[in-house]
Design a protein around this motif. Sequence first.
Motif, PDB file in Angstrom:
ATOM      1  N   TYR A  55      50.556  31.765  37.697  1.00 55.58           N
ATOM      2  CA  TYR A  55      50.003  33.091  37.446  1.00 55.58           C
ATOM      3  C   TYR A  55      51.049  34.148  37.734  1.00 55.58           C
ATOM      4  O   TYR A  55      51.921  33.964  38.580  1.00 55.58           O
ATOM      5  N   GLU A  56      50.944  35.242  37.025  1.00 57.15           N
ATOM      6  CA  GLU A  56      51.836  36.378  37.241  1.00 57.15           C
ATOM      7  C   GLU A  56      50.974  37.631  37.139  1.00 57.15           C
ATOM      8  O   GLU A  56      50.049  37.697  36.339  1.00 57.15           O
ATOM      9  N   ALA A  57      51.288  38.620  37.962  1.00 58.74           N
ATOM     10  CA  ALA A  57      50.501  39.853  37.946  1.00 58.74           C
ATOM     11  C   ALA A  57      51.400  41.052  38.169  1.00 58.74           C
ATOM     12  O   ALA A  57      52.415  40.958  38.858  1.00 58.74           O
ATOM     13  N   TYR A  58      51.027  42.167  37.576  1.00 59.89           N
ATOM     14  CA  TYR A  58      51.656  43.443  37.895  1.00 59.89           C
ATOM     15  C   TYR A  58      50.819  44.010  39.033  1.00 59.89           C
ATOM     16  O   TYR A  58      49.727  44.542  38.822  1.00 59.89           O
ATOM     17  N   PRO A 118      44.949  42.831  35.408  1.00 55.11           N
ATOM     18  CA  PRO A 118      46.116  42.275  34.697  1.00 55.11           C
ATOM     19  C   PRO A 118      46.781  41.119  35.451  1.00 55.11           C
ATOM     20  O   PRO A 118      47.721  41.306  36.200  1.00 55.11           O
ATOM     21  N   ILE A 119      46.250  39.934  35.233  1.00 53.75           N
ATOM     22  CA  ILE A 119      46.820  38.704  35.790  1.00 53.75           C
ATOM     23  C   ILE A 119      47.000  37.749  34.620  1.00 53.75           C
ATOM     24  O   ILE A 119      46.064  37.522  33.852  1.00 53.75           O
ATOM     25  N   TRP A 120      48.215  37.217  34.472  1.00 55.92           N
ATOM     26  CA  TRP A 120      48.520  36.341  33.348  1.00 55.92           C
ATOM     27  C   TRP A 120      48.643  34.910  33.831  1.00 55.92           C
ATOM     28  O   TRP A 120      49.059  34.652  34.939  1.00 55.92           O
ATOM     29  N   TRP A 132      52.304  30.338  27.987  1.00 57.47           N
ATOM     30  CA  TRP A 132      51.493  31.448  28.473  1.00 57.47           C
ATOM     31  C   TRP A 132      50.219  31.501  27.659  1.00 57.47           C
ATOM     32  O   TRP A 132      50.246  31.337  26.439  1.00 57.47           O
ATOM     33  N   LYS A 133      49.091  31.733  28.319  1.00 64.36           N
ATOM     34  CA  LYS A 133      47.799  31.751  27.651  1.00 64.36           C
ATOM     35  C   LYS A 133      47.185  33.143  27.727  1.00 64.36           C
ATOM     36  O   LYS A 133      47.179  33.772  28.778  1.00 64.36           O
ATOM     37  N   GLU A 134      46.659  33.576  26.584  1.00 67.14           N
ATOM     38  CA  GLU A 134      45.972  34.863  26.533  1.00 67.14           C
ATOM     39  C   GLU A 134      44.563  34.680  27.094  1.00 67.14           C
ATOM     40  O   GLU A 134      43.865  33.739  26.741  1.00 67.14           O
ATOM     41  N   ASN A 135      44.177  35.575  27.988  1.00 66.42           N
ATOM     42  CA  ASN A 135      42.811  35.573  28.496  1.00 66.42           C
ATOM     43  C   ASN A 135      41.950  36.270  27.454  1.00 66.42           C
ATOM     44  O   ASN A 135      42.012  37.479  27.290  1.00 66.42           O
TER      45      ASN A 135
END
Length: 151
Positions: A55-58, A118-120, A132-135
């Motif tokens: 996971y990655e987040a701003y 916004p968490i990817w 990478w998957k789009e929510n």
Amino acid sequence: MCEQQRDVFRLSHDKLSVQEVADAVNSASCGAVSMFIGTTREDMVDSKKVVGLEYEAYEPMAQSEFSRLCDDIRARWPNVKWVKVGEASVVMAISSPHRSDGQQAIQQAISQLKASVPIWKKEVYDDQDSSWKENQECCWSSHAVQTKPAV
């Protein structure tokens, strides 16, 4: 009403402790703790087995959206206490005097989190490939269902 209300949001690279999250919302004045525990499921994508998620987040934007989410939950269910901790999965806990409010609030909270924070997510496969998957629930997704607000 539960004693001091506080909102806790934490992004973590460490393994999540469900007990820690439950303890954070435990209250002598509340008779219910509702939880949501999101886990990584084994899946097959194009004949590759998913072995994990990244996971990655701003973080500043995630914190802002989380605060807005907490405000909305408190407006709808004023007696709940809520804690969310996130890593490669999510653990949410809400305590409330009675189970009905907590269960409704936890459902709303996870739906709003998936739609606005916004968490990817990146799927990592058994062949070391990743994607990478789009929510699809996010409001900015090209697949998001546009609905009219209820009046």
